[in-house]
Design a protein around this motif. Structure first.
Motif, PDB file in Angstrom:
ATOM      1  N   PRO A  23       0.810  -1.224   0.000  1.00  0.00           N
ATOM      2  CA  PRO A  23       0.000   0.000   0.000  1.00  0.00           C
ATOM      3  C   PRO A  23       0.846   1.278   0.000  1.00  0.00           C
ATOM      4  O   PRO A  23       0.475   2.277  -0.630  1.00  0.00           O
ATOM      5  CB  PRO A  23      -0.813  -0.108   1.296  1.00  0.00           C
ATOM      6  CG  PRO A  23      -0.858  -1.567   1.607  1.00  0.00           C
ATOM      7  CD  PRO A  23       0.445  -2.135   1.097  1.00  0.00           C
ATOM      8  N   ALA A  24       2.004   1.252   0.656  1.00  0.00           N
ATOM      9  CA  ALA A  24       2.879   2.440   0.668  1.00  0.00           C
ATOM     10  C   ALA A  24       3.374   2.748  -0.746  1.00  0.00           C
ATOM     11  O   ALA A  24       3.353   3.901  -1.199  1.00  0.00           O
ATOM     12  CB  ALA A  24       4.063   2.207   1.615  1.00  0.00           C
ATOM     13  N   ALA A  25       3.803   1.709  -1.458  1.00  0.00           N
ATOM     14  CA  ALA A  25       4.310   1.923  -2.821  1.00  0.00           C
ATOM     15  C   ALA A  25       3.185   2.373  -3.753  1.00  0.00           C
ATOM     16  O   ALA A  25       3.409   3.180  -4.664  1.00  0.00           O
ATOM     17  CB  ALA A  25       4.961   0.647  -3.342  1.00  0.00           C
ATOM     18  N   ILE A  26       1.983   1.879  -3.518  1.00  0.00           N
ATOM     19  CA  ILE A  26       0.845   2.299  -4.350  1.00  0.00           C
ATOM     20  C   ILE A  26       0.577   3.798  -4.176  1.00  0.00           C
ATOM     21  O   ILE A  26       0.282   4.510  -5.135  1.00  0.00           O
ATOM     22  CB  ILE A  26      -0.400   1.439  -4.025  1.00  0.00           C
ATOM     23  CG1 ILE A  26      -0.203   0.042  -4.635  1.00  0.00           C
ATOM     24  CG2 ILE A  26      -1.681   2.086  -4.517  1.00  0.00           C
ATOM     25  CD1 ILE A  26      -1.324  -0.937  -4.364  1.00  0.00           C
ATOM     26  N   GLU A  27       0.717   4.289  -2.944  1.00  0.00           N
ATOM     27  CA  GLU A  27       0.552   5.739  -2.726  1.00  0.00           C
ATOM     28  C   GLU A  27       1.542   6.523  -3.582  1.00  0.00           C
ATOM     29  O   GLU A  27       1.207   7.554  -4.170  1.00  0.00           O
ATOM     30  CB  GLU A  27       0.795   6.091  -1.249  1.00  0.00           C
ATOM     31  CG  GLU A  27      -0.331   5.721  -0.323  1.00  0.00           C
ATOM     32  CD  GLU A  27      -0.026   6.197   1.112  1.00  0.00           C
ATOM     33  OE1 GLU A  27       0.287   7.386   1.300  1.00  0.00           O
ATOM     34  OE2 GLU A  27      -0.072   5.355   2.033  1.00  0.00           O
ATOM     35  N   VAL A  28       2.783   6.047  -3.626  1.00  0.00           N
ATOM     36  CA  VAL A  28       3.817   6.746  -4.397  1.00  0.00           C
ATOM     37  C   VAL A  28       3.495   6.684  -5.895  1.00  0.00           C
ATOM     38  O   VAL A  28       3.594   7.691  -6.608  1.00  0.00           O
ATOM     39  CB  VAL A  28       5.210   6.138  -4.098  1.00  0.00           C
ATOM     40  CG1 VAL A  28       6.271   6.700  -5.032  1.00  0.00           C
ATOM     41  CG2 VAL A  28       5.591   6.390  -2.636  1.00  0.00           C
ATOM     42  N   LEU A  29       3.068   5.524  -6.366  1.00  0.00           N
ATOM     43  CA  LEU A  29       2.762   5.387  -7.797  1.00  0.00           C
ATOM     44  C   LEU A  29       1.537   6.216  -8.187  1.00  0.00           C
ATOM     45  O   LEU A  29       1.495   6.804  -9.269  1.00  0.00           O
ATOM     46  CB  LEU A  29       2.573   3.902  -8.147  1.00  0.00           C
ATOM     47  CG  LEU A  29       3.865   3.081  -8.089  1.00  0.00           C
ATOM     48  CD1 LEU A  29       3.572   1.580  -8.152  1.00  0.00           C
ATOM     49  CD2 LEU A  29       4.816   3.467  -9.219  1.00  0.00           C
ATOM     50  N   ASP A  30       0.554   6.262  -7.299  1.00  0.00           N
ATOM     51  CA  ASP A  30      -0.618   7.104  -7.576  1.00  0.00           C
ATOM     52  C   ASP A  30      -0.224   8.583  -7.649  1.00  0.00           C
ATOM     53  O   ASP A  30      -0.727   9.325  -8.494  1.00  0.00           O
ATOM     54  CB  ASP A  30      -1.692   6.903  -6.497  1.00  0.00           C
ATOM     55  CG  ASP A  30      -2.576   5.682  -6.776  1.00  0.00           C
ATOM     56  OD1 ASP A  30      -2.617   5.223  -7.934  1.00  0.00           O
ATOM     57  OD2 ASP A  30      -3.218   5.194  -5.827  1.00  0.00           O
ATOM     58  N   LYS A  31       0.678   8.971  -6.779  1.00  0.00           N
ATOM     59  CA  LYS A  31       1.138  10.364  -6.761  1.00  0.00           C
ATOM     60  C   LYS A  31       1.838  10.719  -8.075  1.00  0.00           C
ATOM     61  O   LYS A  31       1.613  11.784  -8.663  1.00  0.00           O
ATOM     62  CB  LYS A  31       2.107  10.548  -5.588  1.00  0.00           C
ATOM     63  CG  LYS A  31       2.730  11.905  -5.488  1.00  0.00           C
ATOM     64  CD  LYS A  31       1.930  12.764  -4.561  1.00  0.00           C
ATOM     65  CE  LYS A  31       2.442  14.180  -4.550  1.00  0.00           C
ATOM     66  NZ  LYS A  31       1.962  14.934  -3.412  1.00  0.00           N
TER      67      LYS A  31
END
Ligand SMILES: NC(=O)C1=CN([C@@H]2O[C@H](COP(=O)(O)OP(=O)(O)OC[C@H]3O[C@@H](n4cnc5c(N)ncnc54)[C@H](O)[C@@H]3O)[C@@H](O)[C@H]2O)C=CC1
Ligand SMILES: CC(=O)C(=O)O
Ligand SMILES: [K+]
Ligand SMILES: [Mn+2]
Length: 350
Positions: A20-28
């Motif tokens: 989930p942390a990496a998904i936040e970065v990719l969404d950003k």
């Protein structure tokens, strides 16, 4: 707007935290770019699922995954509750094989802002091309008898097709880098598989006359990666040798918690799978202290594979800037939580 449909398998242990942390970065990143977005679909497959259903993934799991553009996976394994050969072969290795993800690309380089545990790291920057479909990881063999008579046989399977494919991929990659390929062998101990590996390497090398090539036994190669890692550009290795060398690659960067990986279906017939080198780290799971950088860098590799190399570089720059600020998790000698590291990277990107 372009939409990438990604199947997400957080898996077990810290996989459930770092994904989930990496998904936040990719969404950003997607939001900053504005030309595409990710559509994430999460599947709760893994050891908890196994304990409930007796399977690591449903019978039509592979069918389901084939409907997505790529797969983003964390880690698999709850060794206290499910034997590792069952959990990994039921999910991670099953996906690698059924999706014909025959190449596993695993870079390691000295990162800005992160001191290596090596005294003389000398700005190393290498990529391990790991054969990902056969080799020492095989279902050929068996166990029979019991007690003092018990026998275990584990065959290693090396095909010309699989061996040559990994080697050609390595030479092609070297063309885009520093023009050198090192082959990891052990033909002094393994009398069939590795002499075959060496023969195929010598043949493939003939097609790449402008690329330098070297062969090292895996034991010496492991030592060289500690003593002079800067000497290596692309390393091609069998499944097991590549597995071991890439935890070492993580370690000399600073932690296996930062090492990224891409399981590639190079024909692009099926989704590729992006998952970091590290496992589910049961010793630190659930504490919020896992290093998210391996999963985030893995996300950068997915961006690269999707053709967004410039955005991929932005992610790596943000990671390095965060390290330079001293915001690090415990495995890197810092005191930051996973949340703090993730927030710092998100800030770097805004
Ligand atoms: N690709 C995958 O899904 C893999 C799964 N595994 C599975 O994971 C489980 C644990 O295996 P181990 O051999 O302990 O390897 P591991 O990679 O999970 O952990 C080894 C050590 O590194 C630390 N570590 C790993 N990732 C970290 C991160 N992101 N941040 C901070 N520290 C981190 C752990 O805390 C532990 O001390 C087993 O079930 C194993 O089979 C292991 C390797 C790869
Ligand atoms: C299973 C494992 O350790 C790997 O594929 O890297
Ligand atoms: K993993
Ligand atoms: Mn491994």
């Amino acid at each position: 707007m372009k939409i990438y449909r990604i199947a997400v398998i957080p898996g077990d242990g810290i996989g459930k935290e770092v994904v989930p942390a990496a998904i936040e970065v990719l969404d950003k990143i997607a939001q900053l770019d504005g030309s595409f977005k990710f559509e994430w679909t999460t599947f709760p497959w893994g050891c908890d699922y196994y304990l409930e259903t007796g399977k690591m993934m449903p019978d039509d799991g592979i069918e389901i995954l084939r409907g997505y553009d790529q797969i983003f996976l964390g880690a698999v394994g709850m060794p206290d509750l499910v034997p590792d050969h069952i959990s990994l072969w039921g999910l991670l290795i099953k996906i690698r094989r059924e999706m014909k993800q025959s190449i596993n690309v695993r870079p390691a380089k000295l990162l800005q802002g992160l001191p290596s545990p090596l005294r003389n790291p000398n700005n190393f920057d290498f990529v391990v091309v790991r054969e990902n479909s056969e080799g020492e990881y095989s279902e050929s063999g068996g166990r029979m008898h019991s007690g003092q008579d018990e026998i275990a046989i584990q065959n290693a399977i090396f095909t010309r097709k699989g061996t040559e494919r990994a080697m050609r991929y390595a030479f092609e990659m070297a063309k885009t880098r520093r023009q050198h390929v090192t082959s990891a062998t052990k033909s002094n101990g393994l009398t069939y598989s590795m002499p075959f590996w060496d023969d195929v390497f010598a043949e493939v090398a003939k097609d790449y006359t402008t690329i330098g090539h070297t062969t090292n036994h895996i034991d010496a190669l492991a030592a060289f990666l500690v003593m002079k890692p800067e000497n290596f550009d692309v390393i091609v290795a069998s499944n097991l040798f590549g597995d071991i060398l890439t935890d070492l690659g993580g370690a000399i960067m600073g932690s296996i918690g930062i090492a990224p990986a891409a399981n590639l279906n190079i024909e692009r017939d099926y989704p590729s799978m992006f998952e970091p080198v590290h496992g589910s780290a049961p010793d630190i799971a659930g504490k919020g202290i896992a290093n998210p950088l391996g999963q985030i860098w893995t996300g950068k590799m997915m961006l690269d594979f999707l053709g967004h190399q410039e955005l991929g570089s932005k992610v790596l720059n943000a990671m390095e800037a965060t390290l330079a600020q001293g915001i690090k998790t415990g495995d890197l000698g810092g005191t930051a939580t996973m949340r703090e590291v993730t927030d710092a990277i998100l800030n770097q990107l805004s």
